[in-house]
Design a protein around this motif. Structure first.
Motif, PDB file in Angstrom:
ATOM      1  N   GLN A  74      27.825  42.489 -21.793  1.00 51.66           N
ATOM      2  CA  GLN A  74      26.362  42.411 -21.707  1.00 51.66           C
ATOM      3  C   GLN A  74      25.740  42.134 -23.069  1.00 51.66           C
ATOM      4  OE1 GLN A  74      26.202  46.288 -19.449  1.00 51.66           O
ATOM      5  NE2 GLN A  74      24.663  45.185 -18.267  1.00 51.66           N
ATOM      6  N   ASP A  75      26.303  42.736 -24.116  1.00 45.14           N
ATOM      7  CA  ASP A  75      25.782  42.494 -25.466  1.00 45.14           C
ATOM      8  C   ASP A  75      25.958  41.026 -25.884  1.00 45.14           C
ATOM      9  OD1 ASP A  75      24.981  45.088 -25.735  1.00 45.14           O
ATOM     10  OD2 ASP A  75      26.713  45.729 -26.921  1.00 45.14           O
ATOM     11  N   GLU A  76      27.122  40.450 -25.545  1.00 47.23           N
ATOM     12  CA  GLU A  76      27.367  39.054 -25.904  1.00 47.23           C
ATOM     13  C   GLU A  76      26.424  38.112 -25.156  1.00 47.23           C
ATOM     14  OE1 GLU A  76      29.463  37.508 -28.147  1.00 47.23           O
ATOM     15  OE2 GLU A  76      29.574  39.560 -28.916  1.00 47.23           O
ATOM     16  N   VAL A  77      26.195  38.384 -23.891  1.00 42.04           N
ATOM     17  CA  VAL A  77      25.243  37.566 -23.116  1.00 42.04           C
ATOM     18  C   VAL A  77      23.855  37.662 -23.720  1.00 42.04           C
ATOM     19  CG1 VAL A  77      24.110  37.316 -20.867  1.00 42.04           C
ATOM     20  CG2 VAL A  77      26.577  37.707 -20.977  1.00 42.04           C
ATOM     21  N   SER A  78      23.495  38.879 -24.139  1.00 37.92           N
ATOM     22  CA  SER A  78      22.169  39.082 -24.734  1.00 37.92           C
ATOM     23  C   SER A  78      22.052  38.377 -26.087  1.00 37.92           C
ATOM     24  CB  SER A  78      21.911  40.582 -24.893  1.00 37.92           C
ATOM     25  OG  SER A  78      20.668  40.817 -25.488  1.00 37.92           O
ATOM     26  N   LYS A  79      23.099  38.481 -26.928  1.00 39.00           N
ATOM     27  CA  LYS A  79      23.073  37.837 -28.248  1.00 39.00           C
ATOM     28  C   LYS A  79      22.888  36.321 -28.121  1.00 39.00           C
ATOM     29  CE  LYS A  79      25.992  41.215 -30.634  1.00 39.00           C
ATOM     30  NZ  LYS A  79      27.343  41.447 -31.225  1.00 39.00           N
ATOM     31  N   ARG A  80      23.549  35.740 -27.144  1.00 35.86           N
ATOM     32  CA  ARG A  80      23.471  34.290 -26.961  1.00 35.86           C
ATOM     33  C   ARG A  80      22.256  33.876 -26.126  1.00 35.86           C
ATOM     34  NH1 ARG A  80      29.836  32.547 -26.033  1.00 35.86           N
ATOM     35  NH2 ARG A  80      30.740  34.103 -27.455  1.00 35.86           N
ATOM     36  N   GLN A  81      21.523  34.890 -25.646  1.00 30.75           N
ATOM     37  CA  GLN A  81      20.304  34.646 -24.851  1.00 30.75           C
ATOM     38  C   GLN A  81      20.585  33.753 -23.639  1.00 30.75           C
ATOM     39  OE1 GLN A  81      17.388  33.166 -27.671  1.00 30.75           O
ATOM     40  NE2 GLN A  81      16.800  35.246 -28.235  1.00 30.75           N
ATOM     41  N   LEU A  82      21.745  33.943 -23.047  1.00 29.87           N
ATOM     42  CA  LEU A  82      22.132  33.087 -21.914  1.00 29.87           C
ATOM     43  C   LEU A  82      21.255  33.325 -20.693  1.00 29.87           C
ATOM     44  CD1 LEU A  82      26.021  33.291 -22.265  1.00 29.87           C
ATOM     45  CD2 LEU A  82      24.521  31.391 -22.893  1.00 29.87           C
ATOM     46  N   SER A  83      20.943  34.589 -20.436  1.00 29.98           N
ATOM     47  CA  SER A  83      20.119  34.875 -19.252  1.00 29.98           C
ATOM     48  C   SER A  83      18.693  34.358 -19.417  1.00 29.98           C
ATOM     49  CB  SER A  83      20.105  36.380 -18.980  1.00 29.98           C
ATOM     50  OG  SER A  83      19.594  37.082 -20.100  1.00 29.98           O
ATOM     51  N   LYS A  84      18.222  34.238 -20.680  1.00 32.46           N
ATOM     52  CA  LYS A  84      16.869  33.721 -20.923  1.00 32.46           C
ATOM     53  C   LYS A  84      16.826  32.196 -20.849  1.00 32.46           C
ATOM     54  CE  LYS A  84      15.424  37.597 -23.834  1.00 32.46           C
ATOM     55  NZ  LYS A  84      14.928  38.002 -25.172  1.00 32.46           N
ATOM     56  N   LYS A  85      17.974  31.562 -20.920  1.00 32.92           N
ATOM     57  CA  LYS A  85      18.028  30.106 -20.909  1.00 32.92           C
ATOM     58  C   LYS A  85      18.168  29.527 -19.505  1.00 32.92           C
ATOM     59  CE  LYS A  85      20.112  29.733 -25.525  1.00 32.92           C
ATOM     60  NZ  LYS A  85      21.319  29.305 -26.276  1.00 32.92           N
ATOM     61  N   PHE A  86      18.199  30.393 -18.490  1.00 34.05           N
ATOM     62  CA  PHE A  86      18.321  29.890 -17.130  1.00 34.05           C
ATOM     63  C   PHE A  86      17.139  28.967 -16.801  1.00 34.05           C
ATOM     64  CE2 PHE A  86      20.929  33.812 -15.979  1.00 34.05           C
ATOM     65  CZ  PHE A  86      22.112  33.094 -15.914  1.00 34.05           C
ATOM     66  N   LYS A  87      17.440  27.862 -16.169  1.00 41.51           N
ATOM     67  CA  LYS A  87      16.397  26.912 -15.765  1.00 41.51           C
ATOM     68  C   LYS A  87      15.931  27.155 -14.338  1.00 41.51           C
ATOM     69  CE  LYS A  87      18.151  23.308 -18.855  1.00 41.51           C
ATOM     70  NZ  LYS A  87      18.679  21.921 -18.955  1.00 41.51           N
ATOM     71  N   ILE A  88      16.740  27.881 -13.585  1.00 43.79           N
ATOM     72  CA  ILE A  88      16.413  28.152 -12.187  1.00 43.79           C
ATOM     73  C   ILE A  88      16.177  29.656 -12.039  1.00 43.79           C
ATOM     74  CG2 ILE A  88      17.198  27.928  -9.795  1.00 43.79           C
ATOM     75  CD1 ILE A  88      19.090  25.746 -10.733  1.00 43.79           C
ATOM     76  N   LYS A  89      15.071  30.043 -11.432  1.00 40.16           N
ATOM     77  CA  LYS A  89      14.711  31.461 -11.301  1.00 40.16           C
ATOM     78  C   LYS A  89      15.780  32.251 -10.544  1.00 40.16           C
ATOM     79  CE  LYS A  89       9.680  30.940 -11.576  1.00 40.16           C
ATOM     80  NZ  LYS A  89       8.390  31.160 -10.877  1.00 40.16           N
ATOM     81  N   SER A  90      16.341  31.648  -9.528  1.00 30.57           N
ATOM     82  CA  SER A  90      17.337  32.375  -8.730  1.00 30.57           C
ATOM     83  C   SER A  90      18.608  32.657  -9.516  1.00 30.57           C
ATOM     84  CB  SER A  90      17.671  31.597  -7.452  1.00 30.57           C
ATOM     85  OG  SER A  90      17.987  30.257  -7.736  1.00 30.57           O
ATOM     86  N   SER A  91      18.823  31.958 -10.629  1.00 32.40           N
ATOM     87  CA  SER A  91      19.970  32.262 -11.483  1.00 32.40           C
ATOM     88  C   SER A  91      19.832  33.647 -12.098  1.00 32.40           C
ATOM     89  CB  SER A  91      20.098  31.221 -12.594  1.00 32.40           C
ATOM     90  OG  SER A  91      20.721  30.047 -12.146  1.00 32.40           O
ATOM     91  N   ALA A  92      18.620  33.980 -12.528  1.00 34.43           N
ATOM     92  CA  ALA A  92      18.382  35.307 -13.108  1.00 34.43           C
ATOM     93  C   ALA A  92      18.605  36.400 -12.076  1.00 34.43           C
ATOM     94  CB  ALA A  92      16.963  35.373 -13.663  1.00 34.43           C
ATOM     95  N   VAL A  93      18.196  36.140 -10.827  1.00 28.56           N
ATOM     96  CA  VAL A  93      18.408  37.111  -9.751  1.00 28.56           C
ATOM     97  C   VAL A  93      19.897  37.282  -9.483  1.00 28.56           C
ATOM     98  CG1 VAL A  93      17.980  37.607  -7.316  1.00 28.56           C
ATOM     99  CG2 VAL A  93      16.173  36.573  -8.714  1.00 28.56           C
ATOM    100  N   ALA A  94      20.615  36.172  -9.419  1.00 26.65           N
ATOM    101  CA  ALA A  94      22.063  36.227  -9.173  1.00 26.65           C
ATOM    102  C   ALA A  94      22.766  36.972 -10.299  1.00 26.65           C
ATOM    103  CB  ALA A  94      22.624  34.814  -9.024  1.00 26.65           C
ATOM    104  N   PHE A  95      22.327  36.780 -11.526  1.00 31.60           N
ATOM    105  CA  PHE A  95      22.950  37.457 -12.659  1.00 31.60           C
ATOM    106  C   PHE A  95      22.737  38.974 -12.575  1.00 31.60           C
ATOM    107  CE2 PHE A  95      22.807  38.886 -17.175  1.00 31.60           C
ATOM    108  CZ  PHE A  95      24.152  38.696 -17.453  1.00 31.60           C
ATOM    109  N   GLN A  96      21.552  39.395 -12.169  1.00 30.41           N
ATOM    110  CA  GLN A  96      21.293  40.828 -12.002  1.00 30.41           C
ATOM    111  C   GLN A  96      22.160  41.413 -10.892  1.00 30.41           C
ATOM    112  OE1 GLN A  96      19.558  42.899 -13.945  1.00 30.41           O
ATOM    113  NE2 GLN A  96      19.255  41.109 -15.282  1.00 30.41           N
TER     114      GLN A  96
END
Length: 445
Positions: free
Chosen positions: A245-267
């Motif tokens: 989770q820290d690595e995903v946050s450092k790279r801001q991968l979840s913030k770079k999603f272009k599709i809203k449902s990607s953020a939901v799927a990640f959660q």
């Protein structure tokens, strides 16, 4: 802090579901019954030290025999001679009390008359004495049961609760696998390649690829490392999940999603991992409870239960390995495999994507530039299997189906490999005149 109190606090502190807590090992109840077991043993003349001595002398055994319901029923058995000896010992303790003055009066002359000596025994008496000794030896080879009730209740509760934990484990596994299917479908929708290939505005393919690559590297619940392979314990799994989770946050991968449902799927993906971690912690806690109470049983009775009651101990082993292994395998099949990784399509010679892929007669794959180089150097044998197939390869060996697959799933990597191939070919043609990235100079004028 005593384990019983710590066990209760841990069940309450981690916010486990109520139906999980209801299935937890009843440690305090078992501890109370263990006191009854000890009382019964002492009442029958088998205190801890006596049992320890009898077991060491092989004059007592604590057995577990399956009944019609396949439960293991405990039974303490001793040799008859042992029972007689303990009875005589208790009698001797009573006889050692000083007699009253009246009972210590001298006996009458008739009482002191000597009887027949052992030398006066007839031949028939000697034969009867030998037969009596042989019969006693035969009896000594048999076993008799020591009547106990509390130990049966003790192990019946353990077996029932471990079986209920098994059932709970199976239900949770089914529920998590269903969640994996749902998450897999979510990710498949947002991570699939879009057409045309150059349009990535509606695809999160590369974000998900990087996220899942990090997850594979973390090996949260199951490690394939040779040094520390196998299932993780809950503490190590928690650390690995935090790292991911820290690595995903450092790279801001979840913030770079272009599709809203990607953020939901990640959660949903993170929630699944949190549930699996919580399940692992709960089962390990119960495993510790079983191990502790069995150890306490041995300490108070000297019956060696840990060695003679394998069903409970083996059932407790499922806790840290089975569900982690099964769920992780399902996760790999239904989620991670949906977003192919470039490492699975890497040429073993140049260690970059296998473009254009040449499938040799031995079925092994190499990129076209590496194949041309091997042929120019008059290589004959496949680097992987040593089959004599290199010089037979030609344009018909290009795997066109794989070409289309790579273009679809790895558009960036294939374009980069094509540019590198072109640069390399120009360098071969122009030699020292070549400058990387520059347009080839005109050599006509």
């Amino acid at each position: 802090m005593k384990f019983g109190h710590a066990f209760k606090e841990a069940l309450e502190a981690e916010s486990y579901p109520r139906h999980w807590v209801d299935k937890a090992i009843p440690y305090r109840q078992l501890k109370k019954i263990l006191g009854k077991v000890r009382e019964e043993l002492i009442k029958n003349g088998y205190d801890r030290d006596t049992i320890q001595r009898l077991v060491a002398e092989r004059n007592a055994e604590y057995r577990f025999e399956p009944d019609t319901s396949l439960y293991l029923r405990p039974k303490l058995v001793v040799r008859p001679a042992t029972t007689r000896r303990l009875s005589l010992d208790r009698t001797a303790e009573v006889d050692s009390i000083p007699d009253s003055p009246s009972s210590s009066a001298p006996s009458s002359p008739t009482d002191t008359e000597p009887g027949p000596s052992s030398s006066a025994l007839t031949h028939d008496d000697a034969v009867q004495e030998r037969q009596r000794q042989q019969q006693q030896q035969t009896d000594d080879d048999e076993w008799i049961d020591v009547p106990l009730d509390a130990d049966a209740r003790f192990f019946n509760i353990i077996q029932e609760d471990v079986n209920e934990l098994d059932t709970l484990q199976d239900k949770e596994r089914v529920a998590m696998i269903q969640s994996i299917h749902m998450i897999g479908n979510e990710i498949a929708q947002v991570a699939r390649p879009r057409k045309p290939i150059i349009d990535f505005s509606r695809s999160d393919l590369y974000r998900w690829r990087e996220i899942l690559e990090l997850y594979l590297s973390a090996e949260v619940f199951f490690s394939t490392n040779e040094v520390a392979g196998g299932a993780r314990n809950s503490e190590r799994a928690r650390k690995q999940l935090v790292w991911f989770q820290d690595e995903v946050s450092k790279r801001q991968l979840s913030k770079k999603f272009k599709i809203k449902s990607s953020a939901v799927a990640f959660q949903h993906f993170l929630s699944l991992n949190a549930t699996l971690l919580q399940n692992l912690q709960f089962q390990e806690l119960n495993q510790t409870a079983v191990t502790k109470i069995i150890k306490k049983f041995d300490k108070r009775t000297s019956l060696g239960v840990k060695k003679t009651f394998p069903k409970v101990m083996n059932s407790a082993q499922f806790i840290s390995e089975s569900i982690s292994k099964d769920v992780c395998a399902q996760l790999s099949r239904d989620v991670i495999s949906l977003v192919p990784q470039v490492v699975d399509y890497t040429c073993i010679v140049c260690l970059s994507i296998c473009w254009l892929p040449i499938r040799l007669d031995c079925t092994h794959l190499f990129c076209i530039r590496c194949m041309i180089k091997m042929q120019n150097r008059q290589k004959r044998f496949c680097p992987l299997c040593r089959a004599d197939v290199i010089q037979r390869a030609n344009e018909t060996h290009i795997d066109m189906e794989l070409v289309r697959y790579l273009e679809r799933w790895f558009p960036k990597e294939t374009k980069e490999k094509q540019r590198n191939n072109e640069d390399e070919r120009r360098k071969e043609l122009l030699g020292d005149l070549y400058e990387a990235g520059a347009q080839p100079p005109c050599i006509v004028m």
